[in-house]
Design an enzyme around this catalytic site. Structure first.
Site, PDB file in Angstrom:
ATOM      1  N   GLY A   1       0.825  -1.196   0.000  1.00  0.00           N
ATOM      2  CA  GLY A   1       0.000   0.000   0.000  1.00  0.00           C
ATOM      3  C   GLY A   1       0.856   1.241   0.000  1.00  0.00           C
ATOM      4  O   GLY A   1       2.078   1.169   0.046  1.00  0.00           O
TER       5      GLY A   1
ATOM      6  N   ASP B   1       5.564  -7.735  14.676  1.00  0.00           N
ATOM      7  CA  ASP B   1       6.472  -7.213  13.645  1.00  0.00           C
ATOM      8  C   ASP B   1       7.152  -5.914  14.084  1.00  0.00           C
ATOM      9  O   ASP B   1       7.290  -4.982  13.297  1.00  0.00           O
ATOM     10  CB  ASP B   1       5.689  -6.993  12.339  1.00  0.00           C
ATOM     11  CG  ASP B   1       6.613  -6.873  11.125  1.00  0.00           C
ATOM     12  OD1 ASP B   1       7.775  -7.323  11.210  1.00  0.00           O
ATOM     13  OD2 ASP B   1       6.176  -6.319  10.100  1.00  0.00           O
TER      14      ASP B   1
END
Ligand SMILES: Nc1ncnc2c1ncn2[C@@H]1O[C@H](COP(=O)(O)OP(=O)(O)OP(=O)(O)O)[C@@H](O)[C@H]1O
Length: 620
Positions: free
Chosen positions: A82, A206
């Site tokens: 994105g 993450d």
């Protein structure tokens, strides 16, 4: 080529380097086109599962679900699938928000959006801060969300507050290290975010310097924000069940041992933070130094060895003495059970005590300037390489943004399970590419440097604890059939022992420095074309291939051949030995050739049909 797109009636133009999807050897990946102006059509091509979003032109106005309007400013970042734009409320001038926009079918933004909507409401954050005596918390939130038809393609967008530079920029500028006190302050702030997030039943999975952004505006420099919740998932509170579909998710350098096994746990988040802070102190993690990153199984093994004896593992990394908070923290993490709630206060105390000893106050702007004192920490100084200049970094970031993420069809290609559902709505992000280069030579592109605005001063951890709810309705819990790979070991031991190992020749590909998500949220539909090949032949893989992986129950002795199969020498050689654990069976089929033709008469000119190739499962 310039492409015209229309968003809410506003004409927009997209051009130049766009990301396009490549599919190769059964793997979906993306390749960034750089110099060639003749762009592929913006719409995803037939058979491509992913598409990068259409480019949003500055000035485009997006309308969110609550009818709020957001004007798009310049692009300030490109993530895996994105693009992030500065944005402001229509009619205002202050671009203090960002819009993250992805094609509707992309799963991670869906995950991220729902995580924010359900669990990170501004009121929740406010309450948490009050309960814990925090002046600020590095937890982002969502301002708005909606859908937009861009160039005929449905996109999803979310609007969030805008933050400043990510700390990977400072890390790189300093020659791959951060001041020791700043590392400890960042650790405390990230533990605050973890505590909030774990309190909602989710893990982040993450954390890395590139996903930690400083606040924007005056005083914003005192608080770091953890972004990118595309991998957020419910953590397990029950048994430890490795999930082959999620194995190795995350960013390979920092992926926890549990995440290597596909299990979301709170201790995994803490472990990821641990690997990061060690690295931020200027130490090269063993699996990076040994250049293992392209083989996740080797990284996994190295981490298991590391965590099995933290003292021994840390010693050589810090020849002048292991900093107490690092060894205390890592030892604590190594002893956590997979479903145990971490003691966040205890962890923060490791770092707070160190700050006290260093006579550094845990407030004010985070200091990223490396002084001789702050850099004298007893490490190996792997980044003995020269610190890069900001200019050089900017250049490098630019180059990296446009570099080709090209995949080759080596034997390390990922295997896609055939158990995946066909009717899923969302596509998982498989950011798999042949990034062979050592991550040590990579850094995230430099981000736009913010001007400062609101003042926040973090304070230390508070005594109040928030109970984590039971994980009951996981956002990303798999409705899919899962391989049963539980061992009989205790949960804690399972964390270390339960494994499915593919042959090293068929290891999952990793992308150093980049998030890799192998999830089952949005299973991959099957291709119309499949190819069959003999495993022992030198096969060109520049074609669409589906590799169906199935595990079989333990075969009876002398009956390891699949019924009716025409075994080739190659499949014989890979037959499961007597008494071995369930084998992994891989079917490779070709459709547009002589599918179904197994006539021996053809065998002189064609590869014999290989109905099944059985691989042995590794055991420790
Ligand atoms: N709220 C924000 N404010 C300012 N910049 C942001 C913000 N969110 C993201 N960015 C920038 O955009 C980059 C990409 O964002 P993010 O990591 O959320 O995207 P992604 O598609 O999930 O990326 P990844 O490839 O890391 O998974 C970040 O590294 C950061 O530089």
């Amino acid at each position: 080529m310039t492409l015209r797109s229309h968003v809410n009636g506003n004409a927009s133009v997209c051009n130049g380097a766009r990301l396009m999807q490549m599919r190769c050897g059964g793997i979906y990946t993306k390749m960034r086109r750089t110099a060639k102006p003749k762009a592929a059509p913006a719409k995803k091509a037939k058979g491509k599962l992913y598409a990068m979003p259409e480019k949003l032109k500055e000035g485009t106005v997006l309308t969110d679900l609550a009818k709020g309007q957001w004007r798009i400013g310049p692009s300030i970042g490109i993530g895996g699938f994105g693009e992030i734009y500065a944005a402001c409320r229509n009619g205002e001038k202050n671009y203090d928000a960002v819009v993250k926009c992805e094609p509707h079918a992309n799963g991670p933004l869906f995950v991220e959006m729902h995580f924010y909507l359900r669990n990170a409401k501004q009121d929740d954050i406010k309450n948490f801060k009050q309960q814990h005596g925090l002046k600020s918390l590095g937890m982002p939130y969502i301002l708005a969300n909606g859908s937009a038809d861009i160039n005929g393609q449905k996109h999803r967008f979310i609007v969030m507050p805008r933050y400043g530079s990510d700390i990977s920029k400072f890390y790189a500028q300093n020659g791959k290290r951060l001041p020791e006190a700043t590392v400890y302050r960042l650790a405390i702030q990230m533990l605050d975010v973890y505590e909030f997030m774990h309190g909602t039943g989710y893990v982040h999975a993450d954390l890395k310097a590139a996903n930690i952004l400083l606040g924007l505006g005056k005083g914003g420099g005192s608080q770091a924000y953890l972004v990118d919740f595309g991998l957020a998932s419910h953590y397990v509170t029950g048994d430890f069940k490795p999930d082959p579909k999620k194995m190795h998710n995350g960013t390979i350098e920092y992926t926890s041992r549990d995440a290597h096994l596909g299990v979301a746990t709170r201790r995994a988040d803490l472990e990821i933070l641990g690997y990061n802070i060690i690295e931020w102190l200027g130490v090269e993690l063993p699996w990076i130094r040994e250049k293992l990153l392209t083989v996740p199984l080797k990284v996994q093994k190295a981490k298991e060895a590391f965590m099995a004896d933290v003292n021994a593992a840390l010693k050589p990394l810090f020849p002048k003495g292991v900093p107490a908070p690092i060894s205390d923290y890592m030892k604590y993490v190594s002893k956590l059970a997979h479903n145990e709630a971490p003691n966040y206060d205890k962890c923060r105390m490791f770092f707070l005590n160190a700050l006290k000893q260093m006579k550094v106050v845990n407030s004010g702007d985070l200091d990223f300037k490396l002084t001789s004192q702050s850099s004298s920490i007893n490490n190996n100084s792997p980044p003995a390489k020269k610190a890069e200049t900001a200019a050089a970094l900017g250049q490098r970031g630019k180059v990296k943004k446009e570099e080709s993420l090209l995949i080759n069809s080596s034997s390390e290609d990922e295997i896609i399970s055939s158990d995946e559902e066909k009717d899923a709505k969302y596509t998982p992000r498989r950011k798999l590419a042949a990034a062979k280069a050592s991550p040590a030579s990579k850094s995230k592109p430099t981000r736009t440097t913010p001007t400062r605005k609101a003042a926040h001063k973090p304070v230390s951890a508070s005594p109040k604890k928030r109970e984590a709810p039971q994980a009951s309705s996981p956002l990303r819990s798999s409705p899919l059939k899962r391989a049963k790979v539980e061992s009989n070991a205790t949960p804690k031991a399972q964390g270390a022992n339960a494994k499915i190992n593919f042959s090293p020749a068929i290891s999952l590909r990793s992308r150093p420095g980049k998030t890799v998500i192998n999830d089952d949220l949005t299973p991959q539909p099957r291709s119309n074309k499949t190819y069959e090949f003999n495993f022992e032949l030198d096969v060109s893989m520049d074609a669409n291939v589906i590799v169906n992986v199935k595990r079989k129950r333990k075969a009876q002795a002398g009956n390891t051949t699949p019924a009716g199969s025409n075994k080739t020498p190659s499949s014989h050689s890979a037959t499961t030995p007597k008494g071995s654990s369930p084998a992994t069976r891989i079917n490779l089929r070709k459709v547009n050739g002589d599918e179904g033709t197994s006539s021996p008469a053809l065998s002189s000119t064609r590869s014999p049909r290989t109905p099944a190739v059985t691989l042995r499962k590794y055991r420790r």
